[in-house]
Enzyme design. Structure first.
Site, PDB file in Angstrom:
ATOM      1  CG  LEU A 148      -1.907  -1.117   1.379  1.00 48.48           C
ATOM      2  CD1 LEU A 148      -2.583  -1.180   2.692  1.00 48.48           C
ATOM      3  CD2 LEU A 148      -2.842  -0.910   0.276  1.00 48.48           C
ATOM      4  CE  LYS A 193      10.212   0.308  -0.439  1.00 44.28           C
ATOM      5  NZ  LYS A 193      10.046  -1.169  -0.976  1.00 44.28           N
ATOM      6  CB  VAL A 219       1.777   0.189   4.613  1.00 41.57           C
ATOM      7  CG1 VAL A 219       0.480  -0.035   5.238  1.00 41.57           C
ATOM      8  CG2 VAL A 219       2.300   1.319   5.793  1.00 41.57           C
ATOM      9  CG  ASP A 270       5.018  13.489   9.392  1.00 42.15           C
ATOM     10  OD1 ASP A 270       5.016  14.306   8.430  1.00 42.15           O
ATOM     11  OD2 ASP A 270       5.200  12.212   9.091  1.00 42.15           O
TER      12      ASP A 270
HETATM   13  N1  LIG Z   1      -4.279   1.657   7.016  1.00 37.79           N
HETATM   14  C1  LIG Z   1      -3.839   1.887   5.776  1.00 37.79           C
HETATM   15  N2  LIG Z   1      -4.723   1.778   4.621  1.00 37.79           N
HETATM   16  C2  LIG Z   1      -4.231   1.799   3.288  1.00 37.79           C
HETATM   17  N3  LIG Z   1      -3.394   2.679   3.036  1.00 37.79           N
HETATM   18  C3  LIG Z   1      -2.319   2.772   4.125  1.00 37.79           C
HETATM   19  C4  LIG Z   1      -2.398   2.445   5.448  1.00 37.79           C
HETATM   20  N4  LIG Z   1      -1.508   2.790   6.170  1.00 37.79           N
HETATM   21  C5  LIG Z   1      -0.583   3.298   5.396  1.00 37.79           C
HETATM   22  N5  LIG Z   1      -1.082   3.480   4.263  1.00 37.79           N
HETATM   23  C6  LIG Z   1      -0.222   3.909   2.773  1.00 37.79           C
HETATM   24  O1  LIG Z   1       1.077   3.960   2.915  1.00 37.79           O
HETATM   25  C7  LIG Z   1       2.037   5.189   3.280  1.00 37.79           C
HETATM   26  C8  LIG Z   1       2.862   4.960   4.306  1.00 37.79           C
HETATM   27  O2  LIG Z   1       2.284   4.516   5.716  1.00 37.79           O
HETATM   28  P1  LIG Z   1       2.812   5.720   6.918  1.00 37.79           P
HETATM   29  O3  LIG Z   1       2.603   6.947   6.684  1.00 37.79           O
HETATM   30  O4  LIG Z   1       2.139   4.987   8.202  1.00 37.79           O
HETATM   31  O5  LIG Z   1       4.232   5.367   7.042  1.00 37.79           O
HETATM   32  P2  LIG Z   1       5.498   5.902   7.275  1.00 37.79           P
HETATM   33  O6  LIG Z   1       6.686   5.073   7.115  1.00 37.79           O
HETATM   34  O7  LIG Z   1       5.639   6.435   8.758  1.00 37.79           O
HETATM   35  O8  LIG Z   1       5.467   7.213   6.395  1.00 37.79           O
HETATM   36  P3  LIG Z   1       6.315   8.557   6.350  1.00 37.79           P
HETATM   37  O9  LIG Z   1       7.250   8.772   7.602  1.00 37.79           O
HETATM   38  O10 LIG Z   1       7.035   8.779   5.024  1.00 37.79           O
HETATM   39  O11 LIG Z   1       5.225   9.916   6.615  1.00 37.79           O
HETATM   40  C9  LIG Z   1       0.675   6.041   3.693  1.00 37.79           C
HETATM   41  O12 LIG Z   1       1.003   7.102   3.158  1.00 37.79           O
HETATM   42  C10 LIG Z   1      -0.458   5.280   2.782  1.00 37.79           C
HETATM   43  O13 LIG Z   1      -0.349   5.650   1.420  1.00 37.79           O
HETATM   44 MG   LIG Z   2       3.502   8.820   6.606  1.00 39.83          MG
END
Ligand SMILES: Nc1ncnc2c1ncn2[C@@H]1O[C@H](COP(=O)(O)OP(=O)(O)OP(=O)(O)O)[C@@H](O)[C@H]1O
Ligand SMILES: [Mg+2]
Length: 352
Positions: free
Chosen positions: A24, A26, A32, A139
């Site tokens: 979903l 990265k 994810v 964020d």
């Molecule tokens: N529960 C979910 N359902 C659908 N898509 C999701 C979900 N959680 C995350 N995603 C997708 O995965 C992406 C990355 O998730 P998340 O923001 O939680 O990770 P991160 O590694 O902390 O990101 P960053 O630090 O780059 O903001 C999100 O921008 C979204 O596109």
């Molecule tokens: Mg994120």
């Protein structure tokens, strides 16, 4: 006091329990995946946080914080799924089937105003809920807003990896993104800065601008940024009517009043996030002004004096060190390095 237990699973165990459907997203800290539980058939999003970028304590803080906020209908729900693999910490979240907000904003055009207003309402409520618990998301950006339908009738705030309590001192990471408030852009790296809810209010203001226009208002809220400087000059002059900065000409006077309050340069003068609710009833973009502003820009461009607005792109902080580890208050303990089958941490220990 709730205890959190994280069990260890091999890659084979994970494959045995969950059917991988797709990736979903990265992010900076991992990935994810969309998976389906093999016996229950439930679809869920598994967030894998790479161990070499995040300490166990920070991971558990994100999990427990998300869980403590999950009672809000505007915040993503965590599931009772928590484990570690050889290289990642993993937790389960409800699956948002329509992706994230970034994906649906048409570049240089923006979303229809009615959709933006639905997002403002729901995100405003999510942030107000967090702020009422003295928590700051830190964020806020379209990539961290998840959609349950493409019309934005049901959206939820996600990604609580940077969330901290009000008053917590954090170090500034190198690099800024367009949503970063000016006081953070200016902060001394060694001293850091104190976390306040006004950081989210600023980011929320930038996010509303992005949704309405399909552009960033600036690349960074710094004097070296021409768009930000133009906006600041206008603010310092008392926001005179009729001489709007180029990027802001399309907005109605009501919208400009709202932005003035959200994007006040002095954090203590910024409004609360719920103050935007009273602006939702007004028209925000004036069709007449939008057309006039396009004409003016075309003319200016032909004289090559006009700067091109910053196009939307996915934003990540560039610091190689994880901002999740930044606060002296949240230094990791040696225990994080233990490779034991079961690690116990009390919620109180990992709370911000
Ligand atoms: N529960 C979910 N359902 C659908 N898509 C999701 C979900 N959680 C995350 N995603 C997708 O995965 C992406 C990355 O998730 P998340 O923001 O939680 O990770 P991160 O590694 O902390 O990101 P960053 O630090 O780059 O903001 C999100 O921008 C979204 O596109
Ligand atoms: Mg994120």
């Amino acid at each position: 006091m709730e205890a959190l237990a994280i069990t260890s699973l091999s890659a084979a165990d994970v494959a045995k329990q969950y059917e991988h459907i797709s990736e979903l997203g990265k992010g900076t800290y991992g990935k994810v995946d969309l998976v389906a539980h093999r016996t229950q058939g439930t679809k869920m999003a598994l967030k894998f946080v790479t161990k070499n970028k995040t300490k166990l304590k920070s991971f558990l803080r994100e999990y427990s914080l998300t869980g403590s906020l999950s009672c809000s209908p505007f915040i993503i729900k965590v599931l009772d799924v928590l484990f570690e693999t050889e290289d990642s910490y993993v937790f389960g979240q409800e699956y948002a089937p329509a992706g994230d907000l970034f994906d649906i904003i048409p570049p240089q055009v923006g979303l229809p105003e009615e959709m933006v207003k639905r997002c403002m309402q729901q995100l405003g409520l999510a942030l107000d809920f967090m702020h009422s618990k003295n928590l700051v998301h830190r964020d806020v950006k379209p990539e961290n807003v998840l959609l349950f339908d493409r019309e934005c009738r049901r959206i939820k705030l996600a990604d609580f990896g940077m969330t901290r309590r009000v008053g917590c001192r954090v170090k500034r990471v190198s690099g800024t993104i367009p949503y970063t408030a000016p006081e953070v852009c200016r902060a001394n790296r060694a001293e850091g800065f104190l976390v306040t809810t006004s950081l989210d209010v600023w980011a929320f203001g930038v996010l509303v601008f992005c949704m309405l226009t399909g552009n960033f208002p600036w690349e960074a809220a710094l004097p070296t940024d021409a768009f930000y400087e133009e906006f600041r000059r206008w603010q310092k002059a008392g926001c005179p009517v009729g001489t709007y900065p180029s990027q802001w000409r399309r907005f109605t006077d009501d919208a400009l009043r709202m932005f003035q309050r959200l994007l006040s340069a002095e954090p203590e003068k910024r409004c609360g996030v719920k103050d935007v609710f009273c602006f939702i009833k007004y028209e925000l973009v004036s069709e007449l002004r939008r057309r006039a502003s396009h004409r003016a820009k075309r003319n200016e461009r032909s004289r090559t004096t006009c700067l091109r607005p910053a196009p939307l792109k996915r934003s990540v902080l560039s610091d190689p060190l994880s901002p999740r580890e930044e606060s002296g208050q949240h230094q990791t303990s040696g225990r994080d390095k233990n490779k034991s089958q079961m690690v116990m941490a009390t919620a109180i220990e990992i709370c911000v």
